[in-house]
Write a protein that holds these residues in place. Structure first.
Motif, PDB file in Angstrom:
ATOM      1  N   LEU A  22      47.813  38.172  38.981  1.00  0.00           N
ATOM      2  CA  LEU A  22      48.779  39.337  39.209  1.00  0.00           C
ATOM      3  C   LEU A  22      48.396  40.489  38.141  1.00  0.00           C
ATOM      4  O   LEU A  22      48.834  41.708  38.602  1.00  0.00           O
ATOM      5  CB  LEU A  22      50.054  38.661  38.353  1.00  0.00           C
ATOM      6  N   SER A  23      47.655  40.406  37.294  1.00  0.00           N
ATOM      7  CA  SER A  23      47.371  41.635  36.489  1.00  0.00           C
ATOM      8  C   SER A  23      46.434  42.494  37.251  1.00  0.00           C
ATOM      9  O   SER A  23      46.252  43.829  36.822  1.00  0.00           O
ATOM     10  CB  SER A  23      46.725  40.983  35.112  1.00  0.00           C
ATOM     11  N   LYS A  24      45.694  42.045  38.290  1.00  0.00           N
ATOM     12  CA  LYS A  24      44.867  42.969  39.132  1.00  0.00           C
ATOM     13  C   LYS A  24      45.511  43.396  40.528  1.00  0.00           C
ATOM     14  O   LYS A  24      45.087  44.018  41.233  1.00  0.00           O
ATOM     15  CB  LYS A  24      43.484  42.240  39.165  1.00  0.00           C
ATOM     16  N   MET A  75      41.208  41.095  55.563  1.00  0.00           N
ATOM     17  CA  MET A  75      42.048  41.014  54.519  1.00  0.00           C
ATOM     18  C   MET A  75      43.357  41.467  54.664  1.00  0.00           C
ATOM     19  O   MET A  75      43.796  42.396  55.291  1.00  0.00           O
ATOM     20  CB  MET A  75      41.405  42.027  53.535  1.00  0.00           C
ATOM     21  N   TYR A  76      44.131  40.386  54.507  1.00  0.00           N
ATOM     22  CA  TYR A  76      45.722  40.732  54.587  1.00  0.00           C
ATOM     23  C   TYR A  76      46.398  41.404  53.454  1.00  0.00           C
ATOM     24  O   TYR A  76      45.882  40.860  52.162  1.00  0.00           O
ATOM     25  CB  TYR A  76      46.415  39.280  55.089  1.00  0.00           C
ATOM     26  N   PRO A  77      47.192  42.246  53.564  1.00  0.00           N
ATOM     27  CA  PRO A  77      47.819  42.904  52.268  1.00  0.00           C
ATOM     28  C   PRO A  77      48.323  41.783  51.527  1.00  0.00           C
ATOM     29  O   PRO A  77      48.380  41.949  50.151  1.00  0.00           O
ATOM     30  CB  PRO A  77      49.102  43.654  53.056  1.00  0.00           C
ATOM     31  N   VAL A  78      48.883  40.698  51.976  1.00  0.00           N
ATOM     32  CA  VAL A  78      49.521  39.609  51.094  1.00  0.00           C
ATOM     33  C   VAL A  78      48.639  39.150  50.113  1.00  0.00           C
ATOM     34  O   VAL A  78      48.973  38.539  48.911  1.00  0.00           O
ATOM     35  CB  VAL A  78      50.239  38.588  51.842  1.00  0.00           C
ATOM     36  N   TYR A  79      47.277  39.313  50.278  1.00  0.00           N
ATOM     37  CA  TYR A  79      46.229  38.727  49.384  1.00  0.00           C
ATOM     38  C   TYR A  79      46.588  39.566  47.989  1.00  0.00           C
ATOM     39  O   TYR A  79      45.786  38.838  46.946  1.00  0.00           O
ATOM     40  CB  TYR A  79      44.910  39.121  49.664  1.00  0.00           C
ATOM     41  N   ILE A  80      46.748  40.679  47.936  1.00  0.00           N
ATOM     42  CA  ILE A  80      46.761  41.468  46.768  1.00  0.00           C
ATOM     43  C   ILE A  80      48.055  41.935  46.452  1.00  0.00           C
ATOM     44  O   ILE A  80      48.176  42.941  45.603  1.00  0.00           O
ATOM     45  CB  ILE A  80      45.716  42.703  46.592  1.00  0.00           C
ATOM     46  N   ASN A  81      49.265  41.517  46.865  1.00  0.00           N
ATOM     47  CA  ASN A  81      50.491  41.868  46.788  1.00  0.00           C
ATOM     48  C   ASN A  81      50.976  41.058  45.555  1.00  0.00           C
ATOM     49  O   ASN A  81      51.246  39.820  45.342  1.00  0.00           O
ATOM     50  CB  ASN A  81      51.300  41.394  48.052  1.00  0.00           C
ATOM     51  N   SER A  82      51.347  41.605  44.321  1.00  0.00           N
ATOM     52  CA  SER A  82      51.968  41.260  43.109  1.00  0.00           C
ATOM     53  C   SER A  82      53.404  40.700  43.335  1.00  0.00           C
ATOM     54  O   SER A  82      53.736  39.899  42.512  1.00  0.00           O
ATOM     55  CB  SER A  82      51.885  42.281  41.894  1.00  0.00           C
ATOM     56  N   LYS A  83      53.905  40.767  44.325  1.00  0.00           N
ATOM     57  CA  LYS A  83      55.190  40.367  44.740  1.00  0.00           C
ATOM     58  C   LYS A  83      55.274  38.931  45.045  1.00  0.00           C
ATOM     59  O   LYS A  83      56.277  38.418  45.319  1.00  0.00           O
ATOM     60  CB  LYS A  83      56.042  41.318  45.319  1.00  0.00           C
ATOM     61  N   LYS A  84      54.029  38.336  45.490  1.00  0.00           N
ATOM     62  CA  LYS A  84      53.808  37.055  46.281  1.00  0.00           C
ATOM     63  C   LYS A  84      53.280  35.933  45.251  1.00  0.00           C
ATOM     64  O   LYS A  84      52.750  36.402  44.161  1.00  0.00           O
ATOM     65  CB  LYS A  84      52.970  37.395  47.480  1.00  0.00           C
ATOM     66  N   LYS A 119      38.887  45.465  44.021  1.00  0.00           N
ATOM     67  CA  LYS A 119      38.518  46.879  43.936  1.00  0.00           C
ATOM     68  C   LYS A 119      39.655  47.710  44.828  1.00  0.00           C
ATOM     69  O   LYS A 119      40.391  48.838  44.472  1.00  0.00           O
ATOM     70  CB  LYS A 119      37.347  47.354  44.381  1.00  0.00           C
ATOM     71  N   ILE A 120      40.191  46.903  45.852  1.00  0.00           N
ATOM     72  CA  ILE A 120      41.304  47.720  46.613  1.00  0.00           C
ATOM     73  C   ILE A 120      42.480  47.821  46.027  1.00  0.00           C
ATOM     74  O   ILE A 120      43.335  48.675  46.180  1.00  0.00           O
ATOM     75  CB  ILE A 120      41.233  46.994  48.131  1.00  0.00           C
ATOM     76  N   ALA A 121      42.783  46.623  45.300  1.00  0.00           N
ATOM     77  CA  ALA A 121      44.169  46.608  44.665  1.00  0.00           C
ATOM     78  C   ALA A 121      44.007  47.622  43.533  1.00  0.00           C
ATOM     79  O   ALA A 121      45.219  48.294  43.071  1.00  0.00           O
ATOM     80  CB  ALA A 121      44.044  45.097  43.899  1.00  0.00           C
ATOM     81  N   ASP A 122      42.941  48.050  43.037  1.00  0.00           N
ATOM     82  CA  ASP A 122      42.743  49.047  41.977  1.00  0.00           C
ATOM     83  C   ASP A 122      43.110  50.379  42.649  1.00  0.00           C
ATOM     84  O   ASP A 122      43.920  51.138  41.857  1.00  0.00           O
ATOM     85  CB  ASP A 122      41.437  49.077  41.288  1.00  0.00           C
ATOM     86  N   LEU A 123      42.688  50.720  43.880  1.00  0.00           N
ATOM     87  CA  LEU A 123      42.729  51.869  44.596  1.00  0.00           C
ATOM     88  C   LEU A 123      44.046  52.239  45.283  1.00  0.00           C
ATOM     89  O   LEU A 123      44.465  53.370  45.249  1.00  0.00           O
ATOM     90  CB  LEU A 123      41.645  51.931  45.703  1.00  0.00           C
ATOM     91  N   GLY A 163      34.171  34.445  46.249  1.00  0.00           N
ATOM     92  CA  GLY A 163      33.653  35.318  45.383  1.00  0.00           C
ATOM     93  C   GLY A 163      33.552  36.759  45.667  1.00  0.00           C
ATOM     94  O   GLY A 163      33.851  37.686  45.169  1.00  0.00           O
ATOM     95  N   ARG A 164      32.921  37.064  46.913  1.00  0.00           N
ATOM     96  CA  ARG A 164      32.570  38.364  47.268  1.00  0.00           C
ATOM     97  C   ARG A 164      34.020  38.967  47.785  1.00  0.00           C
ATOM     98  O   ARG A 164      34.062  40.082  47.475  1.00  0.00           O
ATOM     99  CB  ARG A 164      31.619  38.446  48.545  1.00  0.00           C
ATOM    100  N   VAL A 165      34.820  38.274  48.537  1.00  0.00           N
ATOM    101  CA  VAL A 165      35.829  38.847  48.901  1.00  0.00           C
ATOM    102  C   VAL A 165      37.014  39.060  47.991  1.00  0.00           C
ATOM    103  O   VAL A 165      37.650  40.041  47.871  1.00  0.00           O
ATOM    104  CB  VAL A 165      36.800  37.759  49.939  1.00  0.00           C
ATOM    105  N   ARG A 166      37.042  38.449  46.817  1.00  0.00           N
ATOM    106  CA  ARG A 166      37.627  38.576  45.592  1.00  0.00           C
ATOM    107  C   ARG A 166      37.480  39.763  44.924  1.00  0.00           C
ATOM    108  O   ARG A 166      38.171  40.520  44.555  1.00  0.00           O
ATOM    109  CB  ARG A 166      37.406  37.441  44.564  1.00  0.00           C
TER     110      ARG A 166
END
Length: 116
Positions: free
Chosen positions: A20-22, A1-10, A70-74, A62-65
């Motif tokens: 974006l909400s998550k 998993m790369y940080p860009v996957y959950i980066n709201s700035k991308k 969860k990680i984006a929450d933490l 699905g599983r990765v999402r």
């Protein structure tokens, strides 16, 4: 998993994989690794030789999402991030306090004609 996957700035074109909400702002791989440890998931920080390469596995979305959400929450609650935000908040308050005390000068706001 790369940080860009959950980066709201991308954008999607830049690699974000969740809504974006998550998503969270500018996560890094250390924070993601710490969150995986918190979730009791094995993880290792690796540096990929192709920095701009983002692998796509459409069969496991699905599983990765769920993991990404969860990680984006933490990540925003990561202790190092919280500590950094608190220190920035204190610095901002100190700057505002010094600005307010300096603003009591009688010459503040008095502008005259500029000499040519």
């Amino acid at each position: 998993m790369y940080p860009v996957y959950i980066n709201s700035k991308k954008s999607v074109a830049e690699g974000i994989r969740i809504s974006l909400s998550k998503a969270c702002e500018n996560p890094n791989c250390i924070e993601i690794s710490d969150c995986c440890k918190h979730l009791k998931l094995p993880s290792a920080v690796e540096v990929h030789p192709f920095i701009h390469y983002v692998p796509r596995d459409f069969m496991q979305v699905g599983r990765v999402r769920q993991l990404m959400q969860k990680i984006a929450d933490l990540v925003p609650r990561h202790p190092e991030r919280v500590k950094k935000q608190e220190s920035q908040k204190v610095k901002k308050q100190e700057l505002q306090a010094t600005t307010l005390t300096a603003g009591t000068s009688s010459k503040l706001g008095k502008g005259g004609k500029k000499k040519r």
